[in-house]
Design a protein around this motif. Structure first.
Motif, short mmCIF file in Angstrom:
data_model
loop_
_atom_site.label_atom_id
_atom_site.label_comp_id
_atom_site.label_asym_id
_atom_site.label_seq_id
_atom_site.Cartn_x
_atom_site.Cartn_y
_atom_site.Cartn_z
N ARG A 21 37.35 40.04 55.71
CA ARG A 21 37.83 40.75 56.89
C ARG A 21 39.30 40.40 57.16
O ARG A 21 40.11 41.26 57.54
N ALA A 22 39.66 39.14 56.93
CA ALA A 22 41.04 38.70 57.12
C ALA A 22 41.99 39.42 56.16
O ALA A 22 43.10 39.79 56.53
N ARG A 23 41.53 39.65 54.92
CA ARG A 23 42.36 40.37 53.94
C ARG A 23 42.55 41.83 54.39
O ARG A 23 43.61 42.40 54.21
N GLN A 24 41.51 42.42 54.97
CA GLN A 24 41.62 43.80 55.46
C GLN A 24 42.63 43.88 56.62
O GLN A 24 43.38 44.84 56.72
N ILE B 19 45.26 42.06 56.96
CA ILE B 19 46.59 42.01 56.33
C ILE B 19 46.98 43.41 55.83
O ILE B 19 48.08 43.88 56.08
N LEU B 20 46.05 44.06 55.14
CA LEU B 20 46.33 45.39 54.59
C LEU B 20 46.61 46.42 55.69
O LEU B 20 47.49 47.26 55.55
N GLU B 21 45.86 46.32 56.79
CA GLU B 21 46.07 47.24 57.91
C GLU B 21 47.48 47.07 58.50
O GLU B 21 48.16 48.05 58.81
N LYS B 22 47.90 45.83 58.65
CA LYS B 22 49.21 45.57 59.25
C LYS B 22 50.36 45.84 58.27
O LYS B 22 51.43 46.29 58.66
N HIS C 16 40.79 36.80 46.18
CA HIS C 16 40.34 37.55 47.37
C HIS C 16 41.30 38.69 47.72
O HIS C 16 40.86 39.81 48.00
N MET C 17 42.61 38.41 47.69
CA MET C 17 43.58 39.44 48.06
C MET C 17 43.77 40.46 46.94
O MET C 17 43.86 41.65 47.19
N VAL C 18 43.83 39.98 45.70
CA VAL C 18 44.07 40.90 44.59
C VAL C 18 42.91 41.90 44.44
O VAL C 18 43.12 43.07 44.11
N VAL C 19 41.70 41.46 44.75
CA VAL C 19 40.54 42.38 44.74
C VAL C 19 40.71 43.45 45.82
O VAL C 19 40.50 44.64 45.56
N ALA C 20 41.13 43.03 47.02
CA ALA C 20 41.34 43.98 48.12
C ALA C 20 42.41 45.00 47.76
O ALA C 20 42.28 46.19 48.05
N GLY D 100 43.32 50.85 44.66
CA GLY D 100 43.92 51.53 43.51
C GLY D 100 45.39 51.19 43.29
O GLY D 100 46.11 51.92 42.61
N LEU D 101 45.84 50.06 43.86
CA LEU D 101 47.26 49.68 43.76
C LEU D 101 47.54 48.89 42.48
O LEU D 101 46.68 48.17 41.99
#
Length: 200
Positions: free
Chosen positions: A26-29, A31-34, A51-55, A60-61
């Motif tokens: 949820r914390a990684r999400q 980050i992506l939202e912001k 954890h972040m690279v999977v997100a 598709g990045l």
């Protein structure tokens, strides 16, 4: 240890963090939202266990993710392969103090829970600024995050690394370097977004 055991161990660890109040996915999400990362090529500094690279890969990045810890990167690689997300990701063993890329090579640079491990955070930040063209995203543990990390690491009988540079120090350094900075506070982390130019 085989692939399924490593992945199970990682899932168990995520559950343990969540039990103590740090929901890592949820914390990684957050980050992506912001960060509002879209397209281009991304450098992640500090792969860790992925954890972040999977997100990022799930969106598709295209990502190049660096770390000096090959064992942690092996877990990240297994995770990406098990989710069939390894096609857009390149994992490299590299020192963040000396990035082997040209100036402004990446559209975005993202680093999560890495700075508190860095031996020389200023050198790492300088390099991240040098290679980014658009936006630099630094997320790291706040006081509550540090407390959770300390509790979980204590269960293994060791202490967790504390940062040589405060979050306020990171913000100040980025501003002095001429970047426009915004700060977002989450439950266990603070997210610093620095843009070359004006943040909209």
């Amino acid at each position: 240890m085989n692939m399924s055991n490593l992945l199970k161990q990682d899932r168990d660890r995520l559950r343990l963090f969540k039990k103590y109040g740090y929901d890592i996915p949820r914390a990684r999400q957050f980050i992506l939202e912001k960060a509002r990362v879209s397209g281009g090529i991304i450098l992640e500094v500090g792969t860790g266990k992925g954890h972040m690279v999977v997100a990022l890969a799930k969106k598709g990045l295209k990502v190049v993710s660096i770390d000096l810890d090959r064992k942690a990167q092996d877990v990240a690689s297994l995770k990406l392969k098990s989710l069939k997300l390894d096609k857009t990701v390149l994992l490299k063993n590299m020192n963040a103090e000396r990035l082997k890329y040209k100036d402004s090579f990446f559209d975005y640079v993202i680093s999560v829970n890495f700075i508190h491990h860095a031996r020389n955070p200023v050198k790492c930040l300088r390099e991240m600024i040098r290679v980014v063209r658009n936006k630099l995203v630094i997320a790291d543990l706040n006081k509550r995050g540090e407390e959770v990390m300390e509790k979980v690491h204590a269960l293994d009988g060791h202490r967790h690394a504390l940062s040589k540079m405060s979050l306020l120090g990171i913000k100040g350094y980025l501003e002095k370097a001429g970047l426009a900075v915004k700060v977002y506070r989450d439950v266990c982390q603070t997210v610093i977004i620095a843009k070359k130019g004006v943040i909209k």
